[in-house]
Design a protein around this motif. Structure first.
Motif, PDB file in Angstrom:
ATOM      1  N   VAL A 118       0.834  -1.209   0.000  1.00 20.26           N
ATOM      2  CA  VAL A 118       0.000   0.000   0.000  1.00 20.26           C
ATOM      3  C   VAL A 118       0.865   1.254   0.000  1.00 20.26           C
ATOM      4  O   VAL A 118       0.597   2.223  -0.722  1.00 20.26           O
ATOM      5  N   ALA A 119       1.933   1.245   0.821  1.00 20.04           N
ATOM      6  CA  ALA A 119       2.827   2.409   0.877  1.00 20.04           C
ATOM      7  C   ALA A 119       3.508   2.648  -0.465  1.00 20.04           C
ATOM      8  O   ALA A 119       3.664   3.802  -0.898  1.00 20.04           O
ATOM      9  N   LEU A 125       2.357   1.846  -3.430  1.00 16.61           N
ATOM     10  CA  LEU A 125       1.372   2.365  -4.386  1.00 16.61           C
ATOM     11  C   LEU A 125       1.047   3.833  -4.107  1.00 16.61           C
ATOM     12  O   LEU A 125       0.908   4.637  -5.037  1.00 16.61           O
ATOM     13  N   LEU A 126       0.913   4.190  -2.827  1.00 15.91           N
ATOM     14  CA  LEU A 126       0.606   5.585  -2.485  1.00 15.91           C
ATOM     15  C   LEU A 126       1.779   6.516  -2.786  1.00 15.91           C
ATOM     16  O   LEU A 126       1.572   7.699  -3.057  1.00 15.91           O
ATOM     17  N   VAL A 179       1.610  10.374  -4.598  1.00  7.74           N
ATOM     18  CA  VAL A 179       1.839  11.378  -3.550  1.00  7.74           C
ATOM     19  C   VAL A 179       3.256  11.927  -3.594  1.00  7.74           C
ATOM     20  O   VAL A 179       3.471  13.140  -3.541  1.00  7.74           O
TER      21      VAL A 179
END
Length: 223
Positions: free
Chosen positions: A177-178, A180-181, A185
């Protein structure tokens, strides 16, 4: 609480990327292994394969990071692994305690304050005088309300509903998840080796999340 101190120590000795990768990814591995060793909970070969995939993916991910940023601190990795094992033990104990999610969260917060505040005050560890009121308010909301209350109660509730292994295995998806974010971002694109490592971890999570099949009892013919 000791878990937070170990994570802080690991973060100080390694990096934010290692802390966000090692501890969450190892939690389901420790939870499943300890449940099998001490609670005699069968895991099944699919879950063991998943645990192996998670460990392999984690090793590859740390190696990919080390190739860029240099080898990580061994003591820092040990602290993060110990934190993961401690959280897994808490998960198993909570599941067998019969406490509600709010009761368990309250016990953690109260006893952590009772044990840590005297040390914090008498050894002069406080730096509140150096922080601005806005920073204190931000940390009070984030650490006090969101982390110590909302996150802990939510996790306890997940353990009550899903079980210890299934609840911790979701946390292992944090590196994916990190990563992908970080693309939209921070504008950071994972390297091919990091993508392959994350894919292995995700595969392991999918295998571990598969429920174990109950043993089939032989039928006894009726006479």
């Amino acid at each position: 609480m000791p878990f937070a101190l170990l994570v802080a120590l690991g973060l100080q000795l390694t990096s934010a990327a290692d802390a966000a990768t090692i501890a969450p990814t190892l939690m389901p591995v420790f939870a499943g292994t300890l449940a099998w060793a001490f609670l005699r909970e069968p895991q099944g070969w699919v879950r063991w394969l998943g645990y192996g995939a998670i460990v392999v993916g984690l090793v590859c991910l740390v190696a990919a990071s080390a190739a860029i940023h240099g080898p990580p601190n061994t003591a820092g990795i040990a602290a993060l692994a110990a934190a993961a094992a401690m959280w897994a033990i808490y998960t198993l104990l909570f599941r067998r305690s019969g406490l509600t999610p709010i009761q368990a969260a309250a016990l953690i917060c109260v006893w952590s304050a009772v044990l840590f505040l005297p040390v914090y005050l008498f050894l002069g560890l406080s730096r509140l005088s150096l922080a601005s009121p806005g920073e204190i308010a931000l940390q009070a909301v984030y650490q006090g309300v969101l982390m110590s209350c909302v996150a802990l109660v939510s996790f306890n509730r997940a353990v009550s509903i899903l079980g210890s292994v299934a609840a911790t295995v979701i946390i292992a998806l944090l590196p994916a998840v990190a990563a992908l974010l970080a693309i939209p971002v921070l504008g950071e694109t994972p390297s091919p080796s990091e993508c392959a490592s994350i894919a292995i971890i995700v595969l392991g999570v999918l295998l571990v999340s598969k429920p174990t099949s109950p043993s089939i009892m032989p039928t006894v013919p009726q006479t």
